[in-house]
Design a protein around this motif. Structure first.
Motif, PDB file in Angstrom:
ATOM      1  N   ALA A  59       1.005   3.827  -3.078  1.00  0.00           N
ATOM      2  CA  ALA A  59       0.567   5.198  -2.849  1.00  0.00           C
ATOM      3  C   ALA A  59       1.517   6.190  -3.515  1.00  0.00           C
ATOM      4  N   GLY A 105       0.446   7.362  -7.008  1.00  0.00           N
ATOM      5  CA  GLY A 105      -0.497   8.474  -7.094  1.00  0.00           C
ATOM      6  C   GLY A 105       0.170   9.814  -6.865  1.00  0.00           C
ATOM      7  N   ILE A 106       1.048   9.863  -5.880  1.00  0.00           N
ATOM      8  CA  ILE A 106       1.734  11.113  -5.537  1.00  0.00           C
ATOM      9  C   ILE A 106       2.660  11.553  -6.668  1.00  0.00           C
ATOM     10  N   ASP A 109       0.817  -1.207   0.000  1.00  0.00           N
ATOM     11  CA  ASP A 109       0.000   0.000   0.000  1.00  0.00           C
ATOM     12  C   ASP A 109       0.851   1.257   0.000  1.00  0.00           C
ATOM     13  N   LYS A 110       1.881   1.283   0.826  1.00  0.00           N
ATOM     14  CA  LYS A 110       2.730   2.476   0.902  1.00  0.00           C
ATOM     15  C   LYS A 110       3.466   2.706  -0.406  1.00  0.00           C
TER      16      LYS A 110
END
Length: 73
Positions: free
Chosen positions: A50, A53-54, A46-47
């Protein structure tokens, strides 16, 4: 604690409930498993995902991901 190892044909790992609690994992969580000698480490995807997206518009990040994909093949 003793853990029993069993082989499966699926891309899944079964862990005792108390171990999942200690690792802050839940049923269905996706993790990357890293085996180093006799040690198994779990890394949360997940990290990492993520970051996608950033850094969606970051050309350097895209290039780094492409290089990683190439090396994994």
């Amino acid at each position: 604690m003793a853990v029993v190892i069993r082989s499966m044909d699926e891309d899944s790992v079964a862990l005792p409930a108390d171990v999942m609690t200690d690792l802050n994992l839940h049923d269905g969580d996706r993790v990357k498993i890293i085996v180093e000698g006799q040690t198994i480490r779990f890394a949360s995807l997940d990290k990492f995902l993520a970051l996608r997206g950033i850094l969606a518009d970051d050309e350097s990040f895209d290039q780094a991901i492409d290089e990683l994909r190439h090396m994994w093949k």
